[in-house]
Write a protein that holds these residues in place. Structure first.
Motif, PDB file in Angstrom:
ATOM      1  N   ALA A 148     -29.531 -23.143  -4.666  1.00 56.79           N
ATOM      2  CA  ALA A 148     -30.990 -23.248  -4.578  1.00 56.79           C
ATOM      3  C   ALA A 148     -31.624 -23.026  -5.946  1.00 56.79           C
ATOM      4  O   ALA A 148     -31.205 -22.165  -6.714  1.00 56.79           O
ATOM      5  CB  ALA A 148     -31.526 -22.233  -3.577  1.00 56.79           C
ATOM      6  N   GLU A 149     -32.641 -23.830  -6.221  1.00 56.02           N
ATOM      7  CA  GLU A 149     -33.320 -23.772  -7.520  1.00 56.02           C
ATOM      8  C   GLU A 149     -34.310 -22.613  -7.635  1.00 56.02           C
ATOM      9  O   GLU A 149     -34.503 -22.064  -8.708  1.00 56.02           O
ATOM     10  CB  GLU A 149     -34.063 -25.092  -7.762  1.00 56.02           C
ATOM     11  CG  GLU A 149     -33.154 -26.305  -7.797  1.00 56.02           C
ATOM     12  CD  GLU A 149     -32.249 -26.316  -9.003  1.00 56.02           C
ATOM     13  OE1 GLU A 149     -32.697 -25.888 -10.085  1.00 56.02           O
ATOM     14  OE2 GLU A 149     -31.091 -26.745  -8.867  1.00 56.02           O
ATOM     15  N   ASP A 150     -34.968 -22.278  -6.532  1.00 54.89           N
ATOM     16  CA  ASP A 150     -35.969 -21.209  -6.548  1.00 54.89           C
ATOM     17  C   ASP A 150     -36.101 -20.649  -5.136  1.00 54.89           C
ATOM     18  O   ASP A 150     -35.373 -21.050  -4.228  1.00 54.89           O
ATOM     19  CB  ASP A 150     -37.309 -21.724  -7.080  1.00 54.89           C
ATOM     20  CG  ASP A 150     -37.822 -22.938  -6.313  1.00 54.89           C
ATOM     21  OD1 ASP A 150     -37.482 -23.112  -5.121  1.00 54.89           O
ATOM     22  OD2 ASP A 150     -38.596 -23.716  -6.910  1.00 54.89           O
ATOM     23  N   ASP A 151     -37.020 -19.717  -4.958  1.00 56.75           N
ATOM     24  CA  ASP A 151     -37.194 -19.074  -3.653  1.00 56.75           C
ATOM     25  C   ASP A 151     -37.611 -20.065  -2.569  1.00 56.75           C
ATOM     26  O   ASP A 151     -37.151 -19.978  -1.430  1.00 56.75           O
ATOM     27  CB  ASP A 151     -38.225 -17.946  -3.738  1.00 56.75           C
ATOM     28  CG  ASP A 151     -37.704 -16.743  -4.502  1.00 56.75           C
ATOM     29  OD1 ASP A 151     -36.470 -16.654  -4.692  1.00 56.75           O
ATOM     30  OD2 ASP A 151     -38.516 -15.891  -4.898  1.00 56.75           O
ATOM     31  N   ALA A 152     -38.476 -21.005  -2.914  1.00 53.49           N
ATOM     32  CA  ALA A 152     -38.922 -21.998  -1.934  1.00 53.49           C
ATOM     33  C   ALA A 152     -37.755 -22.883  -1.498  1.00 53.49           C
ATOM     34  O   ALA A 152     -37.603 -23.188  -0.308  1.00 53.49           O
ATOM     35  CB  ALA A 152     -40.044 -22.848  -2.512  1.00 53.49           C
ATOM     36  N   ASP A 153     -36.931 -23.285  -2.447  1.00 52.91           N
ATOM     37  CA  ASP A 153     -35.751 -24.097  -2.137  1.00 52.91           C
ATOM     38  C   ASP A 153     -34.775 -23.309  -1.281  1.00 52.91           C
ATOM     39  O   ASP A 153     -34.206 -23.835  -0.322  1.00 52.91           O
ATOM     40  CB  ASP A 153     -35.093 -24.569  -3.429  1.00 52.91           C
ATOM     41  CG  ASP A 153     -33.965 -25.562  -3.206  1.00 52.91           C
ATOM     42  OD1 ASP A 153     -33.982 -26.275  -2.180  1.00 52.91           O
ATOM     43  OD2 ASP A 153     -33.072 -25.633  -4.078  1.00 52.91           O
ATOM     44  N   LEU A 154     -34.576 -22.042  -1.587  1.00 55.36           N
ATOM     45  CA  LEU A 154     -33.694 -21.187  -0.800  1.00 55.36           C
ATOM     46  C   LEU A 154     -34.203 -21.075   0.634  1.00 55.36           C
ATOM     47  O   LEU A 154     -33.432 -21.204   1.586  1.00 55.36           O
ATOM     48  CB  LEU A 154     -33.579 -19.799  -1.432  1.00 55.36           C
ATOM     49  CG  LEU A 154     -32.738 -18.786  -0.679  1.00 55.36           C
ATOM     50  CD1 LEU A 154     -31.299 -19.256  -0.534  1.00 55.36           C
ATOM     51  CD2 LEU A 154     -32.799 -17.428  -1.376  1.00 55.36           C
ATOM     52  N   GLU A 155     -35.500 -20.862   0.783  1.00 55.52           N
ATOM     53  CA  GLU A 155     -36.100 -20.753   2.119  1.00 55.52           C
ATOM     54  C   GLU A 155     -35.900 -22.051   2.911  1.00 55.52           C
ATOM     55  O   GLU A 155     -35.558 -22.029   4.085  1.00 55.52           O
ATOM     56  CB  GLU A 155     -37.590 -20.436   1.984  1.00 55.52           C
ATOM     57  CG  GLU A 155     -38.272 -20.136   3.281  1.00 55.52           C
ATOM     58  CD  GLU A 155     -37.930 -18.783   3.857  1.00 55.52           C
ATOM     59  OE1 GLU A 155     -38.115 -18.605   5.076  1.00 55.52           O
ATOM     60  OE2 GLU A 155     -37.481 -17.902   3.109  1.00 55.52           O
TER      61      GLU A 155
END
Length: 60
Positions: free
Chosen positions: A28-35
């Motif tokens: 995942a690239e960032d928190d939004a991508d992880l979510e």
């Protein structure tokens, strides 16, 4: 020796679905991508027949 142990001995590079999911989440690239990826994994089996889930025959 169990079937899983035999498969792991014959195919040592074969990843479990859990391992594949972990690698997918790690990318995942960032928190939004992880979510988004977490929700994708959670929702993955909801509209798939139980037999397909058992056999691992569903899309990522």
């Amino acid at each position: 020796m169990s079937v899983v142990e035999i498969l792991k001995a014959l195919l040592p590079d074969l990843e479990s679905q859990h391992e594949r999911d972990e690698h997918y989440l790690e990318a995942a690239e960032d928190d939004a991508d992880l979510e988004r990826r977490l929700h994708e994994i959670e929702d993955r089996g909801r509209n798939v027949p139980a037999q397909a889930i058992t056999l691992g025959l569903y899309e990522r």
